[in-house]
Design an enzyme around this catalytic site. Structure first.
Site, PDB file in Angstrom:
ATOM      1  N   LEU A  83      77.094   5.570 111.370  1.00  0.00           N
ATOM      2  CA  LEU A  83      76.710   5.755 112.674  1.00  0.00           C
ATOM      3  C   LEU A  83      78.119   5.090 113.433  1.00  0.00           C
ATOM      4  O   LEU A  83      78.774   4.295 113.153  1.00  0.00           O
ATOM      5  CB  LEU A  83      75.662   4.670 113.108  1.00  0.00           C
ATOM      6  CG  LEU A  83      74.110   4.986 112.186  1.00  0.00           C
ATOM      7  CD1 LEU A  83      73.026   4.207 112.864  1.00  0.00           C
ATOM      8  CD2 LEU A  83      73.848   6.580 112.587  1.00  0.00           C
ATOM      9  N   TRP A 107      96.250  -5.239 106.102  1.00  0.00           N
ATOM     10  CA  TRP A 107      95.685  -4.440 104.836  1.00  0.00           C
ATOM     11  C   TRP A 107      96.275  -4.629 103.673  1.00  0.00           C
ATOM     12  O   TRP A 107      95.804  -4.381 102.576  1.00  0.00           O
ATOM     13  CB  TRP A 107      95.257  -3.094 105.478  1.00  0.00           C
ATOM     14  CG  TRP A 107      94.456  -2.975 106.394  1.00  0.00           C
ATOM     15  CD1 TRP A 107      94.848  -2.501 107.710  1.00  0.00           C
ATOM     16  CD2 TRP A 107      93.080  -3.089 106.143  1.00  0.00           C
ATOM     17  NE1 TRP A 107      93.396  -2.564 108.361  1.00  0.00           N
ATOM     18  CE2 TRP A 107      92.412  -2.889 107.434  1.00  0.00           C
ATOM     19  CE3 TRP A 107      92.210  -3.488 105.299  1.00  0.00           C
ATOM     20  CZ2 TRP A 107      90.904  -3.077 107.824  1.00  0.00           C
ATOM     21  CZ3 TRP A 107      90.731  -3.530 105.404  1.00  0.00           C
ATOM     22  CH2 TRP A 107      90.339  -3.402 106.683  1.00  0.00           C
TER      23      TRP A 107
END
Length: 483
Positions: free
Chosen positions: A483, A102
């Protein structure tokens, strides 16, 4: 400023302690034998209408005041302090840790300073011509494949990979068990692309070892509307966890999205990564206390019997709001308008059209449950509530194999008090044999968490933006559910 800062966290801490407060209530009050105990969840036919009206005015007053305070756009320092208070030492540990992958992506470092007015891409503006048309290289024994979710065999492969290798809790007691119908719903919204459902296979055996998806979405971040993708279902087989396949999957899905001239993404994670836009907390409402105690999802508080616990979480048999019913196709237009108006007040929220609302909100058996309140006189739809089904495999329990969990989705109350609307939603979840009802402290959810006896969980969910620089925000300002 210092007074505002102190007042902000004084109120905030009171909300995060509501689980402890509820436990103290239940452990210090024991019902006497033969004396009827009043329960706000059970109907009282003798209750005066005037008293009921006055009680409704008082419901959630403290929570609404807190939401109004948190919804103000506050400074980054205040939000980061709040995150640290929520996450304990996890945030500080990640702040000091190296994030090899990252650290080289267009995301904000954890210690980045962002101004309130910042709301722009991180990376320089690129063109599609600058993006490679070839997939990233893989070791010789593996190959890229696209998943046709309409193919039953391919769908079964994805289901088994996620069932056996996807998200588990920290104690290794539960693992998500997305149904095949749920996966089709989650991966096939309007405008979906099969080229964004990608996997890594072994060439010889054709076995699935990695998976990731992207779906299109129009997301508003503060005042800007941004076409982006929602990233989900990043999963690597346990046997390949040490091979650093996850970064390769992320890079490949990024490349495939970029070649369509889309440059931003939104995603969530339970871990702290560089850099959350918001950190939210899970809350849980017990529906089946016997089962939840047996599988160690929860426990009996001290000096409380199972009979007392069952009474504490009892619900009426039927919804109580006049005009409450399941959503149908004819409600799509009204629900779309309710959602667009409601979500406009949040800092991070989707912008949905009628086609998307029909896909995401119309009821589907064992997937999504949606309800509206239709005014008996005007026949206008005034309120909307919904939840989706996401069971978990119960690991190592001889009696129970599945935890039936409902997750709060989108809820809009314009006429019915939100607490009353969500009470009816809980009743429907109980009718559908769910064991627990879960909700994040996003949107206006904090207004109903304490009155409806939700308890604070130990799980947190961070919201992230890829290639977008903006100020972080608080949970009540998040209007998005992934979700």
């Amino acid at each position: 400023c210092s007074f505002f800062f102190f007042f902000f966290f004084l109120i905030l801490s009171s909300v995060y302690k509501m689980a402890d407060t509820e436990e103290k209530k239940t452990t210090t009050t024991s019902p006497d034998e033969g004396v009827e105990q009043k329960d706000p969840f059970l109907k009282d036919p003798n209750k005066k209408k005037r008293k009921k009206k006055n009680n409704k005015k008082k419901k959630g007053a403290r929570e609404r005041e807190l939401l109004a305070l948190l919804r103000q756009r506050v400074s980054e320092d205040e939000v980061i302090t709040m995150m640290k208070n929520e996450l304990g030492d996890q945030y500080d540990k990640q702040l000091k840790a190296a994030h090899g992958f990252w650290d080289h992506q267009p995301v904000l470092p954890l210690d980045a300073q962002v101004e309130l007015e910042d709301n722009c891409p991180i990376d320089r503006i690129k063109t599609v011509d600058e993006i490679s048309k070839d997939p990233l290289p893989l070791p010789a024994a593996y190959e890229w494949c696209e998943i046709d979710i309409e193919d039953e065999n391919a769908l079964q492969e994805v289901y088994e990979l996620l069932r056996d290798n996807y998200v588990e809790d920290d104690d290794n007691l539960f693992r998500f068990d997305y149904s095949k119908e749920f996966l089709k719903w989650a991966m096939q919204p309007p405008g979906y692309k099969s080229s964004w459902h990608i996997c890594v296979r072994a060439k010889d055996s054709q076995r699935l070892f990695g998976f990731i998806t992207a779906i299109p979405a129009l997301i508003r971040v503060y005042e800007k509307k941004i076409p982006m993708v929602e990233i989900n279902f990043l999963c690597v087989h346990k046997k390949l966890r040490a091979k650093r396949l996850a970064p390769v999957l992320i890079k490949e899905i990024t490349r495939r999205v970029n070649v369509t001239d889309t440059w931003q993404a939104v995603y969530t994670a339970g871990r702290v990564l560089p850099k959350p836009m918001a950190s939210c907390q899970y809350f849980h409402r017990t529906l089946n206390p016997v089962k939840l105690v047996a599988i160690k999802f929860t426990h009996l508080p001290p000096r409380q019997s199972m009979a007392m616990m069952k009474r504490l979480y009892a619900l009426p048999k039927e919804p109580e709001t006049p005009g409450f019913r399941p959503m149908t196709k004819r409600d799509v237009g009204a629900v779309t308008q309710l959602l667009r108006t409601y979500l406009a007040k949040f800092h991070l929220a989707p912008i949905l059209d009628e086609q998307e609302v029909a896909h995401w909100c119309l009821p589907r058996d064992d997937v999504i449950y949606s309800y509206v309140v239709e005014d008996p006189e005007t026949k206008q739809v005034t309120d909307f509530g919904s939840f989706y089904k996401l069971p978990s495999t119960v690991i190592g329990n001889a009696r129970y194999s599945t935890l039936n969990a409902a997750y709060s989705y989108y809820n809009v109350a314009t006429k019915t008090p939100l607490v009353d609307l969500m009470k009816d939603i809980l009743i429907m979840a109980k009718q559908c044999d769910f064991d627990v009802f879960n909700a994040l402290n996003v949107m206006d959810n904090s207004e109903f968490l304490e009155p409806l006896r939700f308890g604070a969980g130990d799980g947190h969910l961070q919201f992230y933006l890829y290639n977008w620089k903006c100020a972080p925000t608080t949970p009540p300002n998040v209007g998005l559910v992934l979700l």
